[in-house]
Design a protein around this motif. Structure first.
Motif, short mmCIF file in Angstrom:
data_model
loop_
_atom_site.label_atom_id
_atom_site.label_comp_id
_atom_site.label_asym_id
_atom_site.label_seq_id
_atom_site.Cartn_x
_atom_site.Cartn_y
_atom_site.Cartn_z
N MET A 1 -2.62 -1.92 -0.62
CA MET A 1 -3.41 -2.14 -1.78
C MET A 1 -3.87 -1.60 -2.06
O MET A 1 -3.84 -1.57 -4.23
N LEU A 2 -4.33 -0.21 -2.36
CA LEU A 2 -4.51 1.45 -2.70
C LEU A 2 -3.65 1.33 -3.82
O LEU A 2 -3.40 1.28 -5.23
N CYS A 3 -2.01 1.20 -3.47
CA CYS A 3 -0.93 1.42 -3.83
C CYS A 3 -0.95 0.32 -5.70
O CYS A 3 -0.96 0.91 -6.07
N PHE A 4 -1.31 -1.34 -5.18
CA PHE A 4 -0.76 -1.90 -6.18
C PHE A 4 -2.12 -2.02 -7.02
O PHE A 4 -2.35 -2.28 -8.24
N ALA A 5 -2.88 -1.54 -6.41
CA ALA A 5 -4.39 -0.71 -7.36
C ALA A 5 -4.11 0.32 -8.58
O ALA A 5 -4.69 0.28 -9.51
N LEU A 65 7.71 4.13 -15.01
CA LEU A 65 8.70 4.96 -14.31
C LEU A 65 8.50 5.78 -13.24
O LEU A 65 8.63 5.98 -12.30
N LEU A 66 7.15 6.68 -14.23
CA LEU A 66 6.66 8.08 -13.25
C LEU A 66 6.29 7.14 -11.60
O LEU A 66 6.31 7.61 -10.84
N PRO A 67 5.14 6.22 -11.77
CA PRO A 67 4.70 5.51 -10.66
C PRO A 67 5.70 5.51 -9.73
O PRO A 67 5.59 5.37 -8.38
N LEU A 68 6.71 4.40 -10.10
CA LEU A 68 8.03 3.78 -9.17
C LEU A 68 8.95 4.88 -8.84
O LEU A 68 8.76 4.37 -7.45
N ILE A 208 -3.95 -9.34 -2.95
CA ILE A 208 -2.06 -8.85 -3.88
C ILE A 208 -1.54 -9.85 -3.88
O ILE A 208 -1.59 -9.68 -5.98
N TYR A 209 -1.92 -11.58 -3.67
CA TYR A 209 -1.04 -12.13 -4.41
C TYR A 209 -2.13 -12.84 -5.09
O TYR A 209 -1.39 -13.52 -5.89
#
Length: 246
Positions: A1-5, A65-68, A208-209
């Motif tokens: 959840m934090l990653c998506f945020a 690109l950087l965060p991915l 997330i959803y």
């Protein structure tokens, strides 16, 4: 959840904030993969996403690109970190008891199962001498099980598997939940901690959803508005919102 945020607000962050959030993102992936190895499916999703953006929307790919890349580096870093941890505690894998990844696919299509763990299948695997033998057996038997289920059965099994994935009601009673020998403090607040764990998981899935749904809805609306001529849209938009006014 934090990653998506973090990903969701990445483009609006300052350079300093991107540095801090990048480190946090790296740490979250590193710890998450060490705790839950099947998080590796995230890598497949990112590779597919990057390939799609490369073909269809390179501007968006450049923005993210950087965060991915940081996420992918986090997964790569777990290899050396896990090796170091294993060496520290003097741990080594015993291939005699290892199961190939295909075993879980084969087991999930067991007509007598519900898409999860099947004791009889594990017993069958332990009768085979090596991991390679189990791999070979699975590769031969997976098509047979899919054939026995048929198209309808396979689709039904997918639906069941999605239900299992999204069900967090039993998370505290799974083989990964709780202590083998619970401490007195944990036992005192066990029901509250169980409720808190389920609540966190439910909120996480909803977030997330919900985020994915809103983004898809936004894209659909934008695409629709681009197809409709502006002067026509000015006439029809009151009709579009009319049902929500009553």
């Amino acid at each position: 959840m934090l990653c998506f945020a973090i990903l969701e607000r990445w483009t609006s962050l300052s350079k300093k904030s991107k540095t801090l959030n990048g480190l946090l993102l790296f740490g979250l992936i590193l710890i998450g993969q060490l705790i839950k190895p099947n998080l590796i499916v995230f890598v497949v999703a990112i590779i597919i996403l990057m390939f799609y953006l490369l073909l269809n929307n390179r501007k968006t790919l450049v923005k993210y690109l950087l965060p991915l890349s940081i996420i992918l580096l986090g997964f790569v870093a777990t290899i050396s970190v896990k090796t170091a941890i294993d060496q520290t505690v003097d741990f080594s894998n015993n291939t005699k008891y290892e199961l190939p990844t295909t075993n879980w696919i084969w087991m999930s299509y067991n007509p007598k199962g519900n898409g999860t763990y099947v004791g009889a299948d594990i017993k069958k695997m332990t009768q085979l001498p090596t991991k390679a033998a189990r791999q070979s057996y699975n590769e031969k038997e997976i098509p047979n099980r899919i054939k026995s289920l048929g198209v309808t059965g396979v689709v039904e099994r997918w639906v069941v598997k999605v239900g299992v994935l999204l069900n967090v009601g039993h998370i505290q009673r799974s083989y990964t939940g709780g202590y083998i020998e619970a401490t007195a403090t944990y036992q005192k607040y066990q029901s509250q901690l169980s409720l808190l764990g389920s609540l966190i998981m439910r909120v996480g899935f909803i977030f997330i959803y919900g985020l994915a749904f809103m983004e898809c809805l936004s894209l659909i609306i934008k695409s629709t508005m681009q197809l409709i001529q502006p002067e026509i849209w000015q006439f029809y938009w009151p009709l579009a919102i009319w049902p929500f006014m009553h």
